[in-house]
Write an enzyme that holds these catalytic residues in place. Structure first.
Site, PDB file in Angstrom:
ATOM      1  N   LYS A  21       6.470  -2.004   1.782  1.00 46.55           N
ATOM      2  CA  LYS A  21       5.284  -1.457   2.467  1.00 46.55           C
ATOM      3  C   LYS A  21       4.095  -2.409   2.324  1.00 46.55           C
ATOM      4  O   LYS A  21       3.151  -2.148   1.584  1.00 46.55           O
ATOM      5  CB  LYS A  21       4.956  -0.059   1.920  1.00 46.55           C
ATOM      6  N   GLU A  38      11.583   2.212  14.381  1.00 43.94           N
ATOM      7  CA  GLU A  38      10.701   3.283  13.914  1.00 43.94           C
ATOM      8  C   GLU A  38       9.414   3.263  14.714  1.00 43.94           C
ATOM      9  O   GLU A  38       9.230   2.410  15.586  1.00 43.94           O
ATOM     10  CB  GLU A  38      10.420   3.133  12.406  1.00 43.94           C
ATOM     11  N   TYR A  46       0.828  -1.205   0.000  1.00 45.87           N
ATOM     12  CA  TYR A  46       0.000   0.000   0.000  1.00 45.87           C
ATOM     13  C   TYR A  46       0.858   1.249   0.000  1.00 45.87           C
ATOM     14  O   TYR A  46       2.072   1.200   0.187  1.00 45.87           O
ATOM     15  CB  TYR A  46      -0.954  -0.015   1.196  1.00 45.87           C
ATOM     16  N   ARG A  60      -7.965 -20.796  -1.925  1.00 42.43           N
ATOM     17  CA  ARG A  60      -6.850 -20.440  -1.060  1.00 42.43           C
ATOM     18  C   ARG A  60      -5.698 -21.396  -1.328  1.00 42.43           C
ATOM     19  O   ARG A  60      -5.896 -22.614  -1.375  1.00 42.43           O
ATOM     20  CB  ARG A  60      -7.274 -20.539   0.404  1.00 42.43           C
ATOM     21  N   ARG A 115       8.337   4.134  -4.616  1.00 43.09           N
ATOM     22  CA  ARG A 115       8.414   3.138  -3.540  1.00 43.09           C
ATOM     23  C   ARG A 115       7.426   2.006  -3.801  1.00 43.09           C
ATOM     24  O   ARG A 115       7.723   0.835  -3.557  1.00 43.09           O
ATOM     25  CB  ARG A 115       8.140   3.796  -2.190  1.00 43.09           C
TER      26      ARG A 115
HETATM   27  N1  PDD Z   1       2.711   4.879   7.308  1.00 40.35           N
HETATM   28  N2  PDD Z   1       7.373   3.691   8.923  1.00 40.35           N
HETATM   29  C1  PDD Z   1       6.255   2.941   8.881  1.00 40.35           C
HETATM   30  C2  PDD Z   1       6.252   1.615   9.554  1.00 40.35           C
HETATM   31  C3  PDD Z   1       5.119   3.428   8.214  1.00 40.35           C
HETATM   32  O1  PDD Z   1       4.002   2.683   8.174  1.00 40.35           O
HETATM   33  C4  PDD Z   1       5.155   4.717   7.602  1.00 40.35           C
HETATM   34  C5  PDD Z   1       3.980   5.281   6.857  1.00 40.35           C
HETATM   35  C6  PDD Z   1       6.346   5.464   7.694  1.00 40.35           C
HETATM   36  C7  PDD Z   1       6.493   6.816   7.058  1.00 40.35           C
HETATM   37  O2  PDD Z   1       6.513   6.753   5.655  1.00 40.35           O
HETATM   38  P1  PDD Z   1       6.006   7.963   4.761  1.00 40.35           P
HETATM   39  O3  PDD Z   1       6.759   9.171   5.209  1.00 40.35           O
HETATM   40  O4  PDD Z   1       6.326   7.578   3.389  1.00 40.35           O
HETATM   41  O5  PDD Z   1       4.526   8.103   5.034  1.00 40.35           O
HETATM   42  C8  PDD Z   1       7.437   4.902   8.347  1.00 40.35           C
HETATM   43  C9  PDD Z   1       1.512   5.337   6.621  1.00 40.35           C
HETATM   44  C10 PDD Z   1       1.322   6.801   6.681  1.00 40.35           C
HETATM   45  C11 PDD Z   1       0.318   4.555   7.162  1.00 40.35           C
HETATM   46  O6  PDD Z   1       0.519   3.367   7.414  1.00 40.35           O
HETATM   47  O7  PDD Z   1      -0.774   5.101   7.289  1.00 40.35           O
END
Ligand code: PDD
Length: 280
Positions: free
Chosen positions: A148, A180, A31, A99, A50
């Site tokens: 992601k 993070e 996503y 599945r 990304r």
């Molecule tokens: N999350 N680290 C993680 C684990 C994240 O899920 C996100 C973003 C970030 C920051 O990435 P960016 O600056 O590209 O948004 C770092 C999004 C916003 C979410 O899950 O809603």
């Protein structure tokens, strides 16, 4: 709300995805969240890049060119009249007819879903004026956090653990160092130096992170990309997080210990201001 699903714009209650969708059964999907400010997309290109990388690492077919994706983003912003908010995009490996742990045949079309989230006041957020509180939790996620994926159960639980502890979010810790936040990148500030973990498979390569570090360097701040501990963060002058949904958000308390003066600091405030200014 008008949403997008597999080539169609539909009212949200009419949008449907198969029960065999790999995203639903196996969290086999990726996503992106792109923010909108003043009706304008922030850093679409970075998110598209990304996304392409996430898809390629998982060998999910890229369903369309970036220009087509951009067009859908713009169309949804227009149709839903989004001034401030986000666009959520999800692409899964698609829906075979059963599945199976084995990937579906090549010709299975990836599932593509996009929807908007209107957040009036995103830029002028009261939380940014007060700062947020975080707790630390162990990072027990898988080893490819740079992709992601929609495997968000643990981050979601982390957020609930924070809530239960009277905090707003959790910073995850692995081998003694902060990786993070549950859905954001983590930073501390010491003097004129901004410290944030270096890029690797251990963290998501934030698009907001890249922009903020660029603005910091342009503003003659020092940037150190290295890991830090919770203890170092508690003793820092400032702390903050970045993400598409929070921009730059000051952190004023970590595991109950006040950071700096216990209020948003000048570096976080300035970076937030610059980021919003440059994104408008
Ligand atoms: N999350 N680290 C993680 C684990 C994240 O899920 C996100 C973003 C970030 C920051 O990435 P960016 O600056 O590209 O948004 C770092 C999004 C916003 C979410 O899950 O809603």
């Amino acid at each position: 709300r008008t949403v997008y699903v597999n080539g169609e714009y539909l009212p949200e209650h009419e949008a449907k995805v198969s029960i065999f969708d790999r995203g639903f059964l196996m969290a086999d999907g990726v996503y992106e969240v792109t923010s909108v400010l003043g009706g304008k997309l922030i850093d679409f290109e970075g998110h598209a890049k990304r996304l392409a990388r996430s898809l390629s690492e998982l060998e999910i077919r890229k369903p369309m060119e970036d220009e087509a994706l951009l067009e859908i983003h713009r169309e949804l912003v227009a149709r839903n009249d989004i001034d401030e908010g986000m666009i959520y995009l999800q692409i899964t490996r698609g829906a075979p007819n059963d599945r199976d742990f084995v990937f579906p045949p090549e010709e299975t079309a990836p599932t593509v879903v996009l929807f908007t989230q209107s957040k009036p006041g995103l830029a002028d957020s009261p939380a940014a004026k007060e700062g947020i509180k975080v707790i630390s939790i162990p990072d027990i996620r898988w080893g490819r956090r740079d992709i992601k994926t929609v495997q968000l159960l643990y981050p979601s639980m982390g957020k609930m653990m924070a809530r239960a502890a009277g905090a707003d979010d959790a910073w995850m810790v692995e081998e003694g160092a902060v990786t993070e936040g549950t859905s954001n990148n983590a930073y501390i500030v010491k003097g004129n130096t901004i410290i944030t973990r270096q890029l690797s498979h251990e963290i998501l390569h934030g698009i907001t992170r890249a922009a903020v570090l660029r603005f910091a360097r342009e503003a003659q701040m020092q940037v150190e990309e290295r890991a830090f501990t919770i203890e170092e963060a508690q003793q820092a002058d400032e702390a903050f997080i970045t993400s598409a949904s929070t921009f730059v958000m000051p952190v004023v308390e970590i595991d109950g210990a006040q950071v700096g003066q216990g209020a948003p600091g000048p570096v976080a405030n300035r970076l937030r201001e610059i980021y919003i200014e440059e994104s408008r």
